[in-house]
Design a protein around this motif. Structure first.
Motif, PDB file in Angstrom:
ATOM      1  N   GLY A 100      29.267  46.442  13.657  1.00 40.19           N
ATOM      2  CA  GLY A 100      28.357  45.361  13.280  1.00 40.19           C
ATOM      3  C   GLY A 100      28.057  45.242  11.799  1.00 40.19           C
ATOM      4  O   GLY A 100      27.182  44.454  11.419  1.00 40.19           O
TER       5      GLY A 100
ATOM      6  N   HIS B 170      22.567  46.441  14.836  1.00 38.03           N
ATOM      7  CA  HIS B 170      23.232  45.127  14.826  1.00 38.03           C
ATOM      8  C   HIS B 170      22.591  44.208  15.876  1.00 38.03           C
ATOM      9  O   HIS B 170      22.390  44.595  17.023  1.00 38.03           O
ATOM     10  N   GLY B 171      22.264  43.015  15.455  1.00 37.31           N
ATOM     11  CA  GLY B 171      21.675  42.047  16.380  1.00 37.31           C
ATOM     12  C   GLY B 171      20.167  42.198  16.544  1.00 37.31           C
ATOM     13  O   GLY B 171      19.519  41.389  17.196  1.00 37.31           O
ATOM     14  N   ARG B 172      19.587  43.256  15.973  1.00 35.16           N
ATOM     15  CA  ARG B 172      18.140  43.466  16.108  1.00 35.16           C
ATOM     16  C   ARG B 172      17.380  43.023  14.871  1.00 35.16           C
ATOM     17  O   ARG B 172      16.162  42.970  14.868  1.00 35.16           O
TER      18      ARG B 172
ATOM     19  N   GLY C 116      30.700  43.461  15.237  1.00 37.38           N
ATOM     20  CA  GLY C 116      29.631  43.782  16.192  1.00 37.38           C
ATOM     21  C   GLY C 116      30.083  43.841  17.634  1.00 37.38           C
ATOM     22  O   GLY C 116      29.265  44.064  18.524  1.00 37.38           O
TER      23      GLY C 116
ATOM     24  N   ASN D  52      26.541  45.138  22.639  1.00 35.55           N
ATOM     25  CA  ASN D  52      27.736  44.500  23.192  1.00 35.55           C
ATOM     26  C   ASN D  52      28.644  45.423  23.991  1.00 35.55           C
ATOM     27  O   ASN D  52      29.723  45.001  24.399  1.00 35.55           O
TER      28      ASN D  52
END
Ligand code: FMN
Length: 327
Positions: free
Chosen positions: A254, A228-230, A296, A302
């Motif tokens: 996420g 997640h976020g990558r 997420g 996070n």
């Protein structure tokens, strides 16, 4: 992946989504979208062989056989029947209908991605279910083949493309980036591999279908939290989602959407409503207004200690065992 869904709960590919009598029930129970059962590379190739055989028969028998060809009435089986299913689902449902293609090798069969879209599919899920049994084949050859296949399907269609894959890569993050670069708008994590068993009485191999359990949710949870976020593509969770708590954990990790098959086979389409109810109650208790707010928030990026998703956690976990404490 660019589809606007009213719910993050999606009915994944399987017998429930393949049964037109279930479609309305899925929609009424709150499914955000459905993924139809797969059209397999093998079915398409077989169909092409059958057509070739039929045509060859005619050519051998009559000099003017070519003039008969347009009149050949092919029965509605295999791929043709499948396209009909997509059309019917589109007619009957107002939620997005995702068609699934299932195969492992680049080739002419991928043109069916376009046929599925022409039949009405809002998006395509490409399932790369594969078992590489030849020890002479390297992981880089396999990965290259997957990337090429995704590129080929991408070239066929403009609608959103999701790629469903297995968890068994040495470097899943890198593979995810490559699939995204090849054109995947979403990754579905993960396929659940069906492993054969041995019958101790008959000494035969038995392929027994077993539905998943909630404990299997940990694998997609781990990787969704990690990725997640990558990536810029969407992430869908599949495997082991049986109740609202499972779904909620994946959203917190996420996941953009959470998918279920086994739970819907066990409890019926209305189980989606039960899952949604749990998520809503949990959100109300904690003053969340939307799923976006929570999505997420417990991903690797996070949490205060990202090592909980890494090797360091393994070391801690195995040393946490104490006699009597883990029964
Ligand atoms: C009976 C059955 C049929 C399935 N058929 C398909 C299929 O045609 N295509 C596909 O991509 N996945 C198929 N799946 C896999 C599911 O979509 C899902 O990824 C898997 O069951 C894990 O999710 P679950 O734990 O919610 O069952 C099937 C699963 C079951 C149990």
């Amino acid at each position: 992946m660019g589809l606007q869904l009213h719910s993050p709960l999606v009915a994944s590919s399987g017998p429930v989504t393949g049964d037109p009598r279930m479609w309305r029930r899925l929609e009424e129970a709150g499914a955000g979208a459905i993924v139809l059962p797969s059209l397999f590379e093998e079915e398409i190739e077989q169909d092409a062989r059958n057509v070739g055989f039929a045509l060859d028969q005619g050519v051998d028998s009559f000099g003017e056989a070519q003039s008969f060809l347009p009149g050949i009435d092919m029965p509605e089986v295999g791929p043709a029947k499948h396209l009909g299913l997509v059309e019917r689902a589109r007619e009957q449902l107002s939620i997005p209908v995702i068609a699934s293609l299932n195969g492992t090798t680049p080739g002419g069969w991928v043109r069916y991605a376009r046929h599925l879209v022409d039949a009405g599919a809002h998006a395509i899920e490409l399932n790369l279910y594969d078992i590489v049994v030849d020890p002479a084949v390297t992981s880089s050859e396999v990965e290259h083949r997957y990337v090429e296949l995704v590129e080929e399907v991408r070239a066929e269609v403009r609608v959103p493309l999701a790629v469903k894959l297995s968890p068994w890569f040495s470097a899943l993050g890198s593979m995810a980036m490559r699939l995204q670069a090849a054109g995947a708008d979403a990754l579905v994590l993960f396929n659940r591999l069906y492993q054969p068993d041995i019958d101790l009485d008959s000494l035969t191999v038995v392929s027994r279908l077993q539905l998943s359990t909630s404990s299997e949710v940990r694998l997609p949870l781990h990787w969704i939290a990690t990725l997640h976020g990558r990536l810029s593509c969407s992430l869908a969770a599949s495997s082991g989602v049986h109740d609202g708590a499972d779904a909620l954990k994946l959203l917190l990790a996420g996941a953009d959407v959470v998918m279920s098959t086994s739970a819907l086979l066990r409890h019926g389409p209305e189980h989606l409503r039960v899952m949604e109810h749990f998520i809503r109650e949990w959100m109300v208790e904690r003053d969340y207004d939307s799923v976006d707010q929570l999505r997420g928030s417990v991903s690797r990026g996070n949490v205060p200690d990202p090592q909980v998703y890494e090797r360091a956690n393994y070391h801690q976990v195995i040393h946490s065992w104490a006699p009597g404490a883990h029964r």
